[in-house]
Scaffold this active site. Sequence first.
Site, PDB file in Angstrom:
ATOM      1  N   ASP A  22       5.029   2.747   0.224  1.00  0.00           N
ATOM      2  CA  ASP A  22       4.365   3.704  -0.665  1.00  0.00           C
ATOM      3  C   ASP A  22       4.658   3.404  -2.133  1.00  0.00           C
ATOM      4  O   ASP A  22       5.744   2.924  -2.476  1.00  0.00           O
ATOM      5  CB  ASP A  22       4.853   5.116  -0.304  1.00  0.00           C
ATOM      6  CG  ASP A  22       3.916   6.195  -0.811  1.00  0.00           C
ATOM      7  OD1 ASP A  22       2.827   5.856  -1.324  1.00  0.00           O
ATOM      8  OD2 ASP A  22       4.271   7.384  -0.686  1.00  0.00           O
ATOM      9  N   ASN A  70      -6.603   6.978   5.440  1.00  0.00           N
ATOM     10  CA  ASN A  70      -6.931   6.219   4.218  1.00  0.00           C
ATOM     11  C   ASN A  70      -8.446   5.994   4.041  1.00  0.00           C
ATOM     12  O   ASN A  70      -8.897   5.639   2.950  1.00  0.00           O
ATOM     13  CB  ASN A  70      -6.221   4.854   4.185  1.00  0.00           C
ATOM     14  CG  ASN A  70      -4.733   4.953   3.882  1.00  0.00           C
ATOM     15  OD1 ASN A  70      -3.948   4.103   4.278  1.00  0.00           O
ATOM     16  ND2 ASN A  70      -4.326   6.006   3.163  1.00  0.00           N
TER      17      ASN A  70
HETATM   18  C1  FPP Z   1       0.517   3.261  -0.395  1.00  0.00           C
HETATM   19  O1  FPP Z   1       0.453   3.238  -1.784  1.00  0.00           O
HETATM   20  C2  FPP Z   1       0.113   1.987   0.148  1.00  0.00           C
HETATM   21  C3  FPP Z   1      -1.032   1.765   0.858  1.00  0.00           C
HETATM   22  C4  FPP Z   1      -2.004   2.815   1.191  1.00  0.00           C
HETATM   23  C5  FPP Z   1      -1.377   0.451   1.329  1.00  0.00           C
HETATM   24  C6  FPP Z   1      -0.225  -0.438   1.686  1.00  0.00           C
HETATM   25  C7  FPP Z   1      -0.677  -1.821   1.715  1.00  0.00           C
HETATM   26  C8  FPP Z   1       0.011  -2.856   1.196  1.00  0.00           C
HETATM   27  C9  FPP Z   1       1.332  -2.746   0.595  1.00  0.00           C
HETATM   28  C10 FPP Z   1      -0.573  -4.187   1.228  1.00  0.00           C
HETATM   29  C11 FPP Z   1      -0.206  -4.996   2.435  1.00  0.00           C
HETATM   30  C12 FPP Z   1      -0.991  -4.608   3.605  1.00  0.00           C
HETATM   31  C13 FPP Z   1      -1.622  -5.476   4.435  1.00  0.00           C
HETATM   32  C14 FPP Z   1      -2.315  -4.919   5.595  1.00  0.00           C
HETATM   33  C15 FPP Z   1      -1.667  -6.921   4.247  1.00  0.00           C
HETATM   34  P1  FPP Z   1      -0.449   4.306  -2.534  1.00  0.00           P
HETATM   35  O2  FPP Z   1      -1.750   3.655  -2.869  1.00  0.00           O
HETATM   36  O3  FPP Z   1      -0.564   5.549  -1.730  1.00  0.00           O
HETATM   37  O4  FPP Z   1       0.408   4.538  -3.825  1.00  0.00           O
HETATM   38  P2  FPP Z   1       0.576   5.892  -4.653  1.00  0.00           P
HETATM   39  O5  FPP Z   1       1.145   6.916  -3.703  1.00  0.00           O
HETATM   40  O6  FPP Z   1       1.532   5.503  -5.730  1.00  0.00           O
HETATM   41  O7  FPP Z   1      -0.785   6.246  -5.173  1.00  0.00           O
END
Ligand code: FPP
Length: 255
Positions: A22, A70
């Site tokens: 996250d 998501n």
């Molecule tokens: C949460 O951060 C992260 C995600 C929804 C996606 C996680 C994916 C990766 C780290 C890339 C690698 C994955 C693959 C399948 C190769 P957020 O966008 O919710 O962050 P925030 O809470 O700060 O907005």
Amino acid sequence: MPAEPPHSAPTDGPRHVAVIMDGNGRWAAARGLPRAMGHREGVKALKRTVQAAPRFGIRCLTVFGFSTENWSRPPEEVSDLMGLVRSYVASDLRRLEREGVRVRVLGRRTGLPADIVAIIDHAEATTAHNDKFLLQVAFNYGGRADIVDAAQRHIEAVLAGRATGPLDEETLGLGLSTAGSPPVDVIVRTSGEQRLSNFLLWEAAYAELVYQNVLWPDYGEDGLADVVEQYRNRDRRFGGRTAPVEAAAPALAAG
Ligand code: FPP
């Protein structure tokens, strides 16, 4: 996968670490960058973490790449996250294959673009024989959906005469997408948030929970070292009691 030995003793390090990666969006926002950049840096952090994990005796890493929830993000961001799978597999599959990493993708295939399904199937098939390390990527995954799917599979097996009731924990566990992987020892969430967000609900039953303040794109070996250190200091009882408690407070333990 070979049959799994019993859980590790409390002083051992974790064998199976699961991570809610996250903080990509906040990492990007703090730099005035588009969220896509945060996700791209998140892929680099994932590569660092996969490479570092075996140094700590970790044999299995499960990461949350895309949840069933998501899909509610704006279409451009969903498309960016799908693109990450394409680029991660294109840039890293050969190395993972060479280094003995088996890749497994947890979650529903339905609803995913056809080319992503093909990429996932190819990555799983190419690495199926590897047994040094297991990398499980939860993608289009939800813990509740996974439990429902396992129960549904059992119902269908009963109706087809391939199984009998009643359903028990072992049978349901064998229907989950994590079936055959080692028990989850610890679930880590980065970015300071403290919740499971529908990740590995069944498998979390006796997992230790570790919350870290680092944003995922900054993650790597130091983060894992901290997880292992915290884990070694936990007292895992699995619902039972431990000798030190009884020795330290005999009156209470006797009661
Ligand atoms: C949460 O951060 C992260 C995600 C929804 C996606 C996680 C994916 C990766 C780290 C890339 C690698 C994955 C693959 C399948 C190769 P957020 O966008 O919710 O962050 P925030 O809470 O700060 O907005």
